[in-house]
Write an enzyme that holds these catalytic residues in place. Structure first.
Site, PDB file in Angstrom:
ATOM      1  N   ALA A 153       0.836  -1.203   0.000  1.00 52.44           N
ATOM      2  CA  ALA A 153       0.000   0.000   0.000  1.00 52.44           C
ATOM      3  C   ALA A 153       0.873   1.255   0.000  1.00 52.44           C
ATOM      4  O   ALA A 153       1.226   1.777   1.058  1.00 52.44           O
ATOM      5  CB  ALA A 153      -0.947  -0.026   1.197  1.00 52.44           C
ATOM      6  N   GLU A 156      -1.639   6.787  -2.851  1.00 54.20           N
ATOM      7  CA  GLU A 156      -2.678   7.512  -2.103  1.00 54.20           C
ATOM      8  C   GLU A 156      -3.519   8.304  -3.098  1.00 54.20           C
ATOM      9  O   GLU A 156      -3.088   8.509  -4.238  1.00 54.20           O
ATOM     10  CB  GLU A 156      -2.015   8.481  -1.121  1.00 54.20           C
ATOM     11  CG  GLU A 156      -1.143   7.767  -0.114  1.00 54.20           C
ATOM     12  CD  GLU A 156      -0.589   8.716   0.942  1.00 54.20           C
ATOM     13  OE1 GLU A 156      -0.735   9.948   0.781  1.00 54.20           O
ATOM     14  OE2 GLU A 156      -0.034   8.207   1.914  1.00 54.20           O
ATOM     15  N   SER A 161       1.993   9.052  -9.087  1.00 56.41           N
ATOM     16  CA  SER A 161       3.357   9.075  -9.638  1.00 56.41           C
ATOM     17  C   SER A 161       4.318   9.728  -8.663  1.00 56.41           C
ATOM     18  O   SER A 161       5.473   9.312  -8.537  1.00 56.41           O
ATOM     19  CB  SER A 161       3.361   9.840 -10.972  1.00 56.41           C
ATOM     20  OG  SER A 161       2.686   9.085 -11.949  1.00 56.41           O
ATOM     21  N   PHE A 185      -6.359   2.593  -4.507  1.00 63.01           N
ATOM     22  CA  PHE A 185      -6.174   1.623  -5.613  1.00 63.01           C
ATOM     23  C   PHE A 185      -5.320   0.433  -5.175  1.00 63.01           C
ATOM     24  O   PHE A 185      -4.389   0.014  -5.896  1.00 63.01           O
ATOM     25  CB  PHE A 185      -5.509   2.303  -6.824  1.00 63.01           C
ATOM     26  CG  PHE A 185      -6.175   3.580  -7.255  1.00 63.01           C
ATOM     27  CD1 PHE A 185      -7.517   3.596  -7.575  1.00 63.01           C
ATOM     28  CD2 PHE A 185      -5.463   4.769  -7.346  1.00 63.01           C
ATOM     29  CE1 PHE A 185      -8.141   4.773  -7.974  1.00 63.01           C
ATOM     30  CE2 PHE A 185      -6.069   5.944  -7.737  1.00 63.01           C
ATOM     31  CZ  PHE A 185      -7.407   5.950  -8.057  1.00 63.01           C
ATOM     32  N   GLN A 365      -9.411  -4.556 -33.715  1.00 66.78           N
ATOM     33  CA  GLN A 365      -9.745  -3.960 -35.018  1.00 66.78           C
ATOM     34  C   GLN A 365      -9.918  -5.046 -36.076  1.00 66.78           C
ATOM     35  O   GLN A 365     -10.830  -4.990 -36.890  1.00 66.78           O
ATOM     36  CB  GLN A 365      -8.626  -2.987 -35.418  1.00 66.78           C
ATOM     37  CG  GLN A 365      -8.859  -2.240 -36.698  1.00 66.78           C
ATOM     38  CD  GLN A 365      -9.973  -1.200 -36.572  1.00 66.78           C
ATOM     39  OE1 GLN A 365     -10.359  -0.816 -35.474  1.00 66.78           O
ATOM     40  NE2 GLN A 365     -10.520  -0.777 -37.688  1.00 66.78           N
ATOM     41  N   GLY A 368     -13.234  -6.531 -36.398  1.00 61.73           N
ATOM     42  CA  GLY A 368     -14.348  -5.686 -36.830  1.00 61.73           C
ATOM     43  C   GLY A 368     -15.369  -5.539 -35.712  1.00 61.73           C
ATOM     44  O   GLY A 368     -15.010  -5.517 -34.526  1.00 61.73           O
ATOM     45  N   GLU A 392       2.230   0.311 -11.481  1.00 57.35           N
ATOM     46  CA  GLU A 392       3.670   0.099 -11.228  1.00 57.35           C
ATOM     47  C   GLU A 392       4.550   1.056 -12.053  1.00 57.35           C
ATOM     48  O   GLU A 392       5.617   0.686 -12.538  1.00 57.35           O
ATOM     49  CB  GLU A 392       4.060  -1.372 -11.406  1.00 57.35           C
ATOM     50  CG  GLU A 392       3.320  -2.235 -10.395  1.00 57.35           C
ATOM     51  CD  GLU A 392       3.980  -3.543 -10.077  1.00 57.35           C
ATOM     52  OE1 GLU A 392       5.218  -3.625 -10.121  1.00 57.35           O
ATOM     53  OE2 GLU A 392       3.243  -4.498  -9.757  1.00 57.35           O
TER      54      GLU A 392
HETATM   55  N1  COS Z   1      16.439   1.848  -6.581  1.00 56.71           N
HETATM   56  C1  COS Z   1      16.971   2.266  -5.409  1.00 56.71           C
HETATM   57  N2  COS Z   1      16.810   3.524  -4.934  1.00 56.71           N
HETATM   58  C2  COS Z   1      16.108   4.378  -5.697  1.00 56.71           C
HETATM   59  C3  COS Z   1      15.543   4.015  -6.943  1.00 56.71           C
HETATM   60  C4  COS Z   1      15.741   2.664  -7.381  1.00 56.71           C
HETATM   61  N3  COS Z   1      15.220   2.241  -8.539  1.00 56.71           N
HETATM   62  N4  COS Z   1      14.892   5.071  -7.460  1.00 56.71           N
HETATM   63  C5  COS Z   1      15.047   6.082  -6.590  1.00 56.71           C
HETATM   64  N5  COS Z   1      15.782   5.656  -5.531  1.00 56.71           N
HETATM   65  C6  COS Z   1      16.211   6.439  -4.372  1.00 56.71           C
HETATM   66  C7  COS Z   1      17.095   7.599  -4.824  1.00 56.71           C
HETATM   67  O1  COS Z   1      18.436   7.187  -4.951  1.00 56.71           O
HETATM   68  C8  COS Z   1      16.915   8.564  -3.691  1.00 56.71           C
HETATM   69  O2  COS Z   1      17.683   8.121  -2.574  1.00 56.71           O
HETATM   70  P1  COS Z   1      18.504   9.140  -1.648  1.00 56.71           P
HETATM   71  O3  COS Z   1      17.461   9.967  -0.983  1.00 56.71           O
HETATM   72  O4  COS Z   1      19.241   8.248  -0.720  1.00 56.71           O
HETATM   73  O5  COS Z   1      19.362   9.938  -2.574  1.00 56.71           O
HETATM   74  C9  COS Z   1      15.440   8.385  -3.318  1.00 56.71           C
HETATM   75  O6  COS Z   1      15.093   7.066  -3.759  1.00 56.71           O
HETATM   76  C10 COS Z   1      14.542   9.413  -3.949  1.00 56.71           C
HETATM   77  O7  COS Z   1      14.697   9.303  -5.347  1.00 56.71           O
HETATM   78  P2  COS Z   1      14.204  10.436  -6.356  1.00 56.71           P
HETATM   79  O8  COS Z   1      14.784  11.736  -5.925  1.00 56.71           O
HETATM   80  O9  COS Z   1      14.458   9.971  -7.737  1.00 56.71           O
HETATM   81  O10 COS Z   1      12.648  10.467  -6.024  1.00 56.71           O
HETATM   82  P3  COS Z   1      11.432  11.225  -6.701  1.00 56.71           P
HETATM   83  O11 COS Z   1      10.553  11.725  -5.653  1.00 56.71           O
HETATM   84  O12 COS Z   1      11.936  12.166  -7.755  1.00 56.71           O
HETATM   85  O13 COS Z   1      10.627  10.024  -7.415  1.00 56.71           O
HETATM   86  C11 COS Z   1      10.009   8.538  -9.153  1.00 56.71           C
HETATM   87  C12 COS Z   1      11.138   9.265  -8.390  1.00 56.71           C
HETATM   88  C13 COS Z   1       9.113   9.515  -9.901  1.00 56.71           C
HETATM   89  C14 COS Z   1      10.748   7.658 -10.153  1.00 56.71           C
HETATM   90  C15 COS Z   1       9.184   7.680  -8.175  1.00 56.71           C
HETATM   91  O14 COS Z   1       8.414   8.492  -7.320  1.00 56.71           O
HETATM   92  C16 COS Z   1       8.297   6.700  -8.876  1.00 56.71           C
HETATM   93  O15 COS Z   1       8.750   5.624  -9.299  1.00 56.71           O
HETATM   94  N6  COS Z   1       6.980   7.008  -8.992  1.00 56.71           N
HETATM   95  C17 COS Z   1       6.003   6.069  -9.493  1.00 56.71           C
HETATM   96  C18 COS Z   1       5.483   5.266  -8.356  1.00 56.71           C
HETATM   97  C19 COS Z   1       4.823   4.027  -8.819  1.00 56.71           C
HETATM   98  O16 COS Z   1       5.352   3.260  -9.616  1.00 56.71           O
HETATM   99  N7  COS Z   1       3.651   3.781  -8.278  1.00 56.71           N
HETATM  100  C20 COS Z   1       2.950   2.580  -8.515  1.00 56.71           C
HETATM  101  C21 COS Z   1       2.671   1.996  -7.165  1.00 56.71           C
HETATM  102  S1  COS Z   1       2.535   0.301  -7.131  1.00 56.71           S
HETATM  103  S2  COS Z   1       1.027  -0.122  -8.274  1.00 56.71           S
END
Ligand code: COS
Length: 410
Positions: A153, A156, A161, A185, A365, A368, A392
């Site tokens: 979970a 939110e 994202s 979700f 498609q 049809g 994801e």
């Molecule tokens: N593996 C390990 N660590 C990771 C990582 C990965 N793949 N991606 C990011 N991190 C770490 C970063 O290194 C950073 O660590 P430090 O604070 O120690 O430097 C921390 O996580 C924050 O990373 P970042 O600054 O890139 O975070 P953001 O807030 O910019 O978010 C995204 C990055 C947008 C990529 C992330 O929020 C994301 O994946 N969002 C989608 C979420 C998702 O898939 N939701 C579906 C839920 S399950 S159905």
């Protein structure tokens, strides 16, 4: 453990003898021919999917869940623990095997695969990689046996994202935390005995102030919302988890306080690879329906399959499917070799999810007007495919993940 895990999986799938034959040479030494091993796994899962899952695909959608008996058989066949080592009840067969299991099951029912993804990735991996021995015994082992269900979970209503902006707050109170918030979700929330819930323990620290808690469903203040009305994958209920002054002991923290965001991101790397394999199965199913239909449908005095315009469509669909397959199994092999697959998994999921939507749309498609009717499986396949570019990690978020890795690495 990798090889013995794979052997174990094979025994489950093949009833023993075939596994023994290929795993021992004439002198009784263990000898595994990799491609043969995976070929056997694929054959066994395909047979299971055909016999046990496909005939139920429509009723799974109608009843909103998979039958208990099918759930039990999946547990028995080790589908819940393909990536989890034997000592915790899985079979540790690795990610190539996992991709095969996912691909083959998704050909029969996408909803059914959602019961398999969670224990192998989003739920199972954080407990395996960050849990204490007690947490593994209490939560992971029963999930592997099919005795308990859990869920992940993170999302939110206002943190999709942007997963780091958590509005679920865990306030420290002595040895306890008081948790308030709403997760949205959440896969299988109405069926689950517990959830790994992400919450901000220090809002000022953003991504570095998030902690994960294992919260049992019967904890006072934990409730589940009404199942969402969805476009597809209706055989797996999705609902909110509501947390109102939920009091949990600090021993329920999974991993370290403030480190859960990184844990979620690492877990999602594996999750995305497995979703990509799910997309491959969806695309295979759509191709099968398309090919079957154009062969038998006659217009203008011939079968649709005889028209070059239709052949060109099929050629493009097949080519993209093969590209996705190459990306997925390459990422899975790298994962099994212990490599970081942040970029590879994001690329595989991005490409495969877009690909399966395109193939499902084109396959519809080709049907049809019949494709638009509920009488043909392609209608369900098309609806089920749609979520894959969203959950994801949306395609757009995955593009940012890939770009970040590309810019870092060159
Ligand atoms: N593996 C390990 N660590 C990771 C990582 C990965 N793949 N991606 C990011 N991190 C770490 C970063 O290194 C950073 O660590 P430090 O604070 O120690 O430097 C921390 O996580 C924050 O990373 P970042 O600054 O890139 O975070 P953001 O807030 O910019 O978010 C995204 C990055 C947008 C990529 C992330 O929020 C994301 O994946 N969002 C989608 C979420 C998702 O898939 N939701 C579906 C839920 S399950 S159905």
């Amino acid at each position: 453990t990798y090889l013995s895990g794979a052997e174990y999986l094979l025994r489950q799938f093949t009833g023993g003898d075939a596994a023994a034959d290929i795993c021992r040479d004439g002198k009784g030494e263990r000898k595994v021919i990799e491609s043969e091993k995976y070929r056997l796994i694929r054959r066994a899962v395909r047979e299971f999917a055909k016999q046990e899952v496909a005939p139920l695909a429509e009723s799974i959608e109608e009843t909103g869940r998979i039958p208990k008996e099918l759930y039990r058989k999946m547990a028995q066949n080790q589908y819940f623990g393909v990536t989890i080592p034997e000592e915790y009840g899985g079979c540790g067969a690795g990610y190539v095997a996992m991709a095969i299991v996912m691909e083959e099951l998704a050909r029969a029912s996408v909803s059914a695969t959602l019961y398999v993804t969670s224990p192998n990735t989003l739920l199972g991996l954080p407990i395996l990689n960050y849990g204490t021995e007690e947490q593994k015994e209490k939560y992971l082992v029963p999930v592997m046996k099919g005795e308990k269900e859990g869920t992940f979970a993170l999302t939110e209503p206002s943190a999709g994202s942007d997963a780091a902006t958590q509005n679920t707050i865990a306030r420290k109170d002595g040895d306890y935390y008081i948790i308030n918030g709403r997760k949205a979700f959440i896969t299988a929330a109405p069926l689950c005995d517990f959830a790994v819930v992400f919450a901000a323990t220090d809002v000022s620290l953003g991504a570095r102030g998030i902690t994960a808690f294992i919260i049992e469903r019967d904890t006072p203040g934990y409730s589940v919302g009404q199942p969402e009305r969805k476009m597809g994958v209706n055989g797996s209920p999705t609902a909110d988890i509501i947390l109102e002054n939920v009091k949990v002991h600090k021993s329920q923290i999974l991993g370290e306080e403030g480190k859960a965001f990184q844990m979620a991101m690492k877990t999602l790397d594996s999750g995305r690879l497995v979703v990509a394999a799910q997309c491959l199965g969806i695309a295979e199913a759509a191709m099968k329906e398309a090919v079957g239909y154009v062969r038998q449908r006659r217009q203008f005095g011939g079968a649709l399959s005889e028209f070059q315009g239709i052949q060109f469509m099929l050629a493009d669909m097949e080519t993209k499917l093969c590209c996705a397959r190459a990306l997925i199994y390459d990422a899975a092999e790298k994962k099994d070799a212990g490599m970081n697959i942040t970029k590879e998994a994001a690329a595989a999921k991005y490409f495969a999810s877009e690909m399966c939507n395109e193939i499902a749309a084109k396959a519809l498609q080709l049907h049809g007007a019949y494709g638009y009717m509920k009488d043909y499986p392609i209608e369900r396949i098309f609806r089920d495919a749609r979520v894959t570019t969203i959950y994801e990690g949306t395609s757009q978020i995955l593009q940012t993940v890939i770009a970040k890795q590309v810019l870092k690495g060159r």
